[in-house]
Design an enzyme around this catalytic site. Structure first.
Site, PDB file in Angstrom:
ATOM      1  N   ARG A  74      10.607  72.624  70.823  1.00 48.38           N
ATOM      2  CA  ARG A  74      11.481  71.615  71.441  1.00 48.38           C
ATOM      3  C   ARG A  74      12.004  70.713  70.330  1.00 48.38           C
ATOM      4  O   ARG A  74      11.232  70.226  69.511  1.00 48.38           O
ATOM      5  CB  ARG A  74      10.680  70.814  72.451  1.00 48.38           C
ATOM      6  CG  ARG A  74      11.509  69.889  73.299  1.00 48.38           C
ATOM      7  CD  ARG A  74      10.651  69.226  74.370  1.00 48.38           C
ATOM      8  NE  ARG A  74      10.133  70.158  75.343  1.00 48.38           N
ATOM      9  CZ  ARG A  74       8.967  69.992  75.977  1.00 48.38           C
ATOM     10  NH1 ARG A  74       8.201  68.959  75.723  1.00 48.38           N
ATOM     11  NH2 ARG A  74       8.570  70.883  76.862  1.00 48.38           N
ATOM     12  N   ARG A 183      -2.185  60.596  75.921  1.00 48.33           N
ATOM     13  CA  ARG A 183      -1.467  61.734  76.521  1.00 48.33           C
ATOM     14  C   ARG A 183      -0.005  61.621  76.129  1.00 48.33           C
ATOM     15  O   ARG A 183       0.404  60.671  75.478  1.00 48.33           O
ATOM     16  CB  ARG A 183      -1.662  61.612  78.042  1.00 48.33           C
ATOM     17  CG  ARG A 183      -1.574  62.843  78.852  1.00 48.33           C
ATOM     18  CD  ARG A 183      -2.553  63.921  78.519  1.00 48.33           C
ATOM     19  NE  ARG A 183      -2.411  64.923  79.568  1.00 48.33           N
ATOM     20  CZ  ARG A 183      -1.435  65.820  79.620  1.00 48.33           C
ATOM     21  NH1 ARG A 183      -0.534  65.890  78.655  1.00 48.33           N
ATOM     22  NH2 ARG A 183      -1.342  66.658  80.642  1.00 48.33           N
ATOM     23  N   LYS A 184       0.796  62.571  76.598  1.00 52.45           N
ATOM     24  CA  LYS A 184       2.233  62.517  76.321  1.00 52.45           C
ATOM     25  C   LYS A 184       2.821  61.172  76.761  1.00 52.45           C
ATOM     26  O   LYS A 184       2.311  60.538  77.693  1.00 52.45           O
ATOM     27  CB  LYS A 184       2.949  63.656  77.025  1.00 52.45           C
ATOM     28  CG  LYS A 184       2.873  63.571  78.536  1.00 52.45           C
ATOM     29  CD  LYS A 184       3.807  64.561  79.209  1.00 52.45           C
ATOM     30  CE  LYS A 184       3.183  65.906  79.419  1.00 52.45           C
ATOM     31  NZ  LYS A 184       3.981  66.789  80.277  1.00 52.45           N
ATOM     32  N   GLY A 440       8.020  76.416  88.266  1.00 54.64           N
ATOM     33  CA  GLY A 440       7.105  77.543  88.396  1.00 54.64           C
ATOM     34  C   GLY A 440       5.661  77.163  88.603  1.00 54.64           C
ATOM     35  O   GLY A 440       4.790  78.027  88.762  1.00 54.64           O
ATOM     36  N   CYS A 445       8.080  70.505  85.163  1.00 51.28           N
ATOM     37  CA  CYS A 445       9.010  70.309  84.047  1.00 51.28           C
ATOM     38  C   CYS A 445      10.450  70.265  84.532  1.00 51.28           C
ATOM     39  O   CYS A 445      11.288  69.601  83.949  1.00 51.28           O
ATOM     40  CB  CYS A 445       8.852  71.429  83.030  1.00 51.28           C
ATOM     41  SG  CYS A 445       7.170  71.607  82.468  1.00 51.28           S
ATOM     42  N   GLY A 446      10.734  70.980  85.592  1.00 49.06           N
ATOM     43  CA  GLY A 446      12.084  70.971  86.159  1.00 49.06           C
ATOM     44  C   GLY A 446      12.273  69.842  87.166  1.00 49.06           C
ATOM     45  O   GLY A 446      13.257  69.840  87.905  1.00 49.06           O
TER      46      GLY A 446
HETATM   47  C1  HEM Z   1      -0.152  71.536  80.407  1.00 49.28           C
HETATM   48  C2  HEM Z   1       1.060  71.970  80.162  1.00 49.28           C
HETATM   49  C3  HEM Z   1       2.327  71.306  80.628  1.00 49.28           C
HETATM   50  C4  HEM Z   1       2.497  70.224  81.406  1.00 49.28           C
HETATM   51  C5  HEM Z   1       1.450  69.358  82.067  1.00 49.28           C
HETATM   52  C6  HEM Z   1       3.904  70.009  81.501  1.00 49.28           C
HETATM   53  C7  HEM Z   1       4.475  68.986  82.229  1.00 49.28           C
HETATM   54  C8  HEM Z   1       5.751  68.587  82.090  1.00 49.28           C
HETATM   55  C9  HEM Z   1       6.353  67.512  82.783  1.00 49.28           C
HETATM   56  C10 HEM Z   1       5.672  66.662  83.837  1.00 49.28           C
HETATM   57  C11 HEM Z   1       7.643  67.417  82.333  1.00 49.28           C
HETATM   58  C12 HEM Z   1       8.774  66.480  82.669  1.00 49.28           C
HETATM   59  C13 HEM Z   1       8.834  65.648  83.765  1.00 49.28           C
HETATM   60  C14 HEM Z   1       8.744  64.192  83.382  1.00 49.28           C
HETATM   61  O1  HEM Z   1       9.784  63.641  82.945  1.00 49.28           O
HETATM   62  O2  HEM Z   1       7.687  63.557  83.519  1.00 49.28           O
HETATM   63  C15 HEM Z   1       7.805  68.423  81.382  1.00 49.28           C
HETATM   64  C16 HEM Z   1       8.920  68.647  80.704  1.00 49.28           C
HETATM   65  C17 HEM Z   1       9.229  69.875  80.222  1.00 49.28           C
HETATM   66  N1  HEM Z   1       8.360  70.934  80.040  1.00 49.28           N
HETATM   67 FE1  HEM Z   1       6.492  70.941  80.422  1.00 49.28          FE
HETATM   68  N2  HEM Z   1       4.563  70.942  80.791  1.00 49.28           N
HETATM   69  C18 HEM Z   1       3.635  71.765  80.254  1.00 49.28           C
HETATM   70  C19 HEM Z   1       3.876  72.872  79.501  1.00 49.28           C
HETATM   71  C20 HEM Z   1       5.105  73.377  79.302  1.00 49.28           C
HETATM   72  C21 HEM Z   1       5.370  74.651  78.731  1.00 49.28           C
HETATM   73  C22 HEM Z   1       4.324  75.663  78.295  1.00 49.28           C
HETATM   74  C23 HEM Z   1       6.719  74.770  78.708  1.00 49.28           C
HETATM   75  C24 HEM Z   1       7.570  75.919  78.243  1.00 49.28           C
HETATM   76  C25 HEM Z   1       7.202  76.933  77.519  1.00 49.28           C
HETATM   77  C26 HEM Z   1       7.264  73.560  79.229  1.00 49.28           C
HETATM   78  C27 HEM Z   1       8.600  73.279  79.365  1.00 49.28           C
HETATM   79  C28 HEM Z   1       9.077  72.024  79.656  1.00 49.28           C
HETATM   80  C29 HEM Z   1      10.478  71.630  79.571  1.00 49.28           C
HETATM   81  C30 HEM Z   1      11.632  72.525  79.187  1.00 49.28           C
HETATM   82  C31 HEM Z   1      10.548  70.269  79.899  1.00 49.28           C
HETATM   83  C32 HEM Z   1      11.735  69.325  79.826  1.00 49.28           C
HETATM   84  C33 HEM Z   1      11.195  68.661  78.547  1.00 49.28           C
HETATM   85  C34 HEM Z   1      11.923  67.849  77.567  1.00 49.28           C
HETATM   86  O3  HEM Z   1      13.136  67.761  77.589  1.00 49.28           O
HETATM   87  O4  HEM Z   1      11.229  67.226  76.718  1.00 49.28           O
HETATM   88  N3  HEM Z   1       6.256  72.742  79.584  1.00 49.28           N
HETATM   89  N4  HEM Z   1       6.657  69.136  81.255  1.00 49.28           N
HETATM   90  S1  SF4 Z   2       7.894  75.258  82.553  1.00 50.79           S
HETATM   91 FE1  SF4 Z   2       6.605  73.606  83.329  1.00 50.79          FE
HETATM   92  S2  SF4 Z   2       6.885  73.603  85.589  1.00 50.79           S
HETATM   93 FE2  SF4 Z   2       7.702  75.513  84.771  1.00 50.79          FE
HETATM   94  S3  SF4 Z   2       6.022  76.893  85.022  1.00 50.79           S
HETATM   95 FE3  SF4 Z   2       5.880  76.085  82.919  1.00 50.79          FE
HETATM   96  S4  SF4 Z   2       4.540  74.294  83.004  1.00 50.79           S
HETATM   97 FE4  SF4 Z   2       5.122  74.856  85.109  1.00 50.79          FE
END
Ligand code: HEM
Ligand code: SF4
Length: 546
Positions: A74, A183-184, A440, A445-446
């Protein structure tokens, strides 16, 4: 250069620390960048130690499914604005190392897939050469700062936030005072009156406000803390604080310090700032904050009016007379390298060479003179791909990464959301947006919770075994005095039946809505039980019809 002294954090001796916390104390996440460049890139994937694999996130890199040597990365896009030169550099990286794939994310970042560890040092250098970085785009640290992709040209902004975003980015990026948070940590700063920064779902957000101080009207920000999505979503709450523009860095550092020192570090799923804020309440939070920052002004008057959900389609007047910006659709945020290069070219030919990335996973081109608008509209990329007026459902479809690359995904999402939106465009005639977000898994994340209709991947037991299905949620929105997360219907729909199911559900809305009523407003008026009854009927009908 690298700091060698080990910090003595207040929490370091807490016997209940999560094991990830112990790992972070042993080696700061940021130290993995050196290890990647000097060791792993030379010795290869198999040499990566598992504790360091977790730390890769601090370099902005995450293992991608199926964990066989490929990574997603990212890249931070502070405030959602890049130059055409940066766009080209990103495109070249995707072309050379990322199998031609560029994703615009829901927090305005850019994501690559398919990278190998050997290529990372070159990518870090290429990014740095154009003033970009992937560092701390993942991990327990300050992530991409989201903001207003129209900053500086926006008729609806209280003031230009570009410099403040740059200051914040410079202050936090690679700052070892804040590289080990519980955390994040997600920040948002926007002076747009329609909440382009999605304030309520960030850990810390700044929204436009004004206040009379010593007889002078001052334009600045209100400060919100404790928002976030994931499995337990919380709306950020407004602190009783008015923050003048020149105090943004101080207040942001203060809030982050409170999170760093008081945030929970025992359970990973209970470590986000939202839990601290929910437990303390905003008054106690402010008390702790002012111990760090010194006295702060109490809140003033909101200049924040509503929510545009990050959509800017079409050609629009800028605050500068005679100049226009163009809001373009990138279906589910995915493009290829050549398309990004063409976009950079168009930004130079028609605009001032800047490109905006939107949290709706779309893009925009800024500063097009009136004399060039008509020709711009005829460009093949605009006519055929990144449309100014996309079809209703494709235009308002958002999707997470899904099981194509994501380790946590239960189902495929990206391609499915795209084809679902196309099906709905072919099936339901509607000229007002219904925002559909697909994720998913519960991590969201979406951002499915803020969608009119949020679809969350799940499994459904059938006679043929477990199959992909989606839970359906209705009625989400953000915006001052109206923000609410959508609510789950008791309806787990087989993936293959989603199209017909939604077509009927949206058909009922079309019949029953009153003029100008958006889907979430409709849900609000008729009530979720009413929508549940519609869903039950559709499911029953489908069964009867075989
Ligand atoms: C424990 C693992 C993960 C958690 C808990 C998590 C959770 C989240 C959450 C809650 C958001 C955004 C919503 C907000 O604004 O609060 C986010 C953003 C995102 N996550 Fe994850 N995610 C995880 C792993 C991943 C993985 C493995 C991928 C893809 C390979 C991914 C792809 C994304 C994308 C594309 C976004 C938008 C992020 C950005 O622009 O910075 N996430 N994630
Ligand atoms: S990209 Fe985020 S919401 Fe989508 S399947 Fe992965 S962890 Fe779950």
């Amino acid at each position: 250069m690298r700091e060698v002294t080990v910090k003595q954090w207040k929490w370091a001796n807490d016997p209940k620390l999560h094991k990830m916390e112990l790992a972070k104390l042993e080696k700061d996440g940021l130290d993995v960048i050196d290890t990647i460049v000097n060791k792993y890139a030379n010795e290869g994937y198999d040499s990566i130690e598992s504790t360091d694999m977790d730390r890769f996130k601090w370099a902005g890199v995450y293992q991608q499914r199926p964990n066989n040597g490929h990574f997603m990365m990212r890249v931070r896009i502070p405030g959602g604005i890049i130059t055409s030169e940066q766009g080209r550099a990103l495109a070249e990286i995707a072309k050379d190392y990322g199998r031609d794939l560029v994703d615009v994310t829901t927090r305005q970042a850019i994501q690559f897939h398919w990278l190998t560890v050997e290529t990372l040092p070159d990518i870090f250098e290429r990014l740095a050469a154009v003033g970009l970085s992937s560092f701390e785009a993942c991990g327990d640290c300050p992530r991409t700062i989201v903001g207003n992709p129209l900053a500086g040209i926006d008729p609806h902004e209280a003031f230009d936030t570009r410099e403040l975003v740059a200051e914040l980015e410079q202050f936090f990026l690679l700052n070892r005072d804040f590289s080990n948070l519980p955390r994040k940590y997600k920040m948002s700063i926007s002076a747009n009156q329609y909440n382009t920064g999605h304030a309520e779902i960030n850990d810390l957000a700044f929204t436009p406000a004004k206040k009379v101080i010593d007889g002078q009207e001052v334009i600045g920000f209100h400060v919100w803390v404790g928002g976030g999505l994931s499995a337990r979503p919380y709306m950020a709450q407004k602190l009783d604080v008015f923050c003048p523009q020149d105090e943004v860095v101080k207040v942001a550092a203060g809030v982050t310090t409170v999170f760093r020192d008081f945030g929970y570090r025992e359970k990973r799923h209970y470590a986000r700032l939202k839990y601290l804020v929910a437990n303390w309440g905003v008054d106690k939070f402010k008390e702790e904050l002012v111990k760090v920052t010194g006295p702060l002004e109490s809140a003033g008057e909101d200049l924040y009016k509503g929510w545009n959900a990050g959509y800017f389609y079409g050609i629009h007047e800028q605050k500068q007379a005679g100049l226009y910006y163009a809001g373009l659709s990138v279906p589910v945020g995915r493009m290829n390298a050549d398309e990004l290069i063409q976009l950079a070219q168009l930004a130079e030919t028609y605009g001032d060479g800047t490109i905006g990335t939107c949290n709706s996973q779309n893009v925009l081109i800024r500063n097009i003179p009136a004399s060039k608008v008509e020709q711009f509209k005829q460009e093949p990329l605009i006519v055929n791909r990144f449309k100014l007026k996309p079809n209703t459902f494709v235009g308002y479809a958002v999707s997470c990464t899904g099981n194509e690359y994501c380790n946590l995904a239960i189902v495929e999402t990206k391609e499915r959301m795209r084809s679902l939106a196309e099906y709905l465009d072919d099936t339901v005639e509607l000229d007002t947006p219904v925002r559909i977000h697909m994720v998913g898994c519960p991590n969201s994340c979406g951002q499915r919770q803020i969608a009119d209709i949020g679809l969350q991947g799940a499994l459904l037991k059938t006679d043929e075994g477990m199959i992909s299905a989606f839970d359906v949620h209705v009625g989400g929105t953000l915006g001052l005095d109206q923000a609410r997360f959508n609510q789950r219907l008791k309806a787990r729909i087989e993936a293959d039946r989603l199209g017909p199911f939604l077509a009927q559900l949206i058909g009922s809305y079309k019949e029953e809505r009153i003029e100008g009523e958006s889907y979430w407003q409709y849900v609000e008026r008729v009530g979720v039980e009413h929508i549940q009854a519609q869903a039950d009927q559709i499911i029953e009908g489908a069964k009867l019809g075989g």
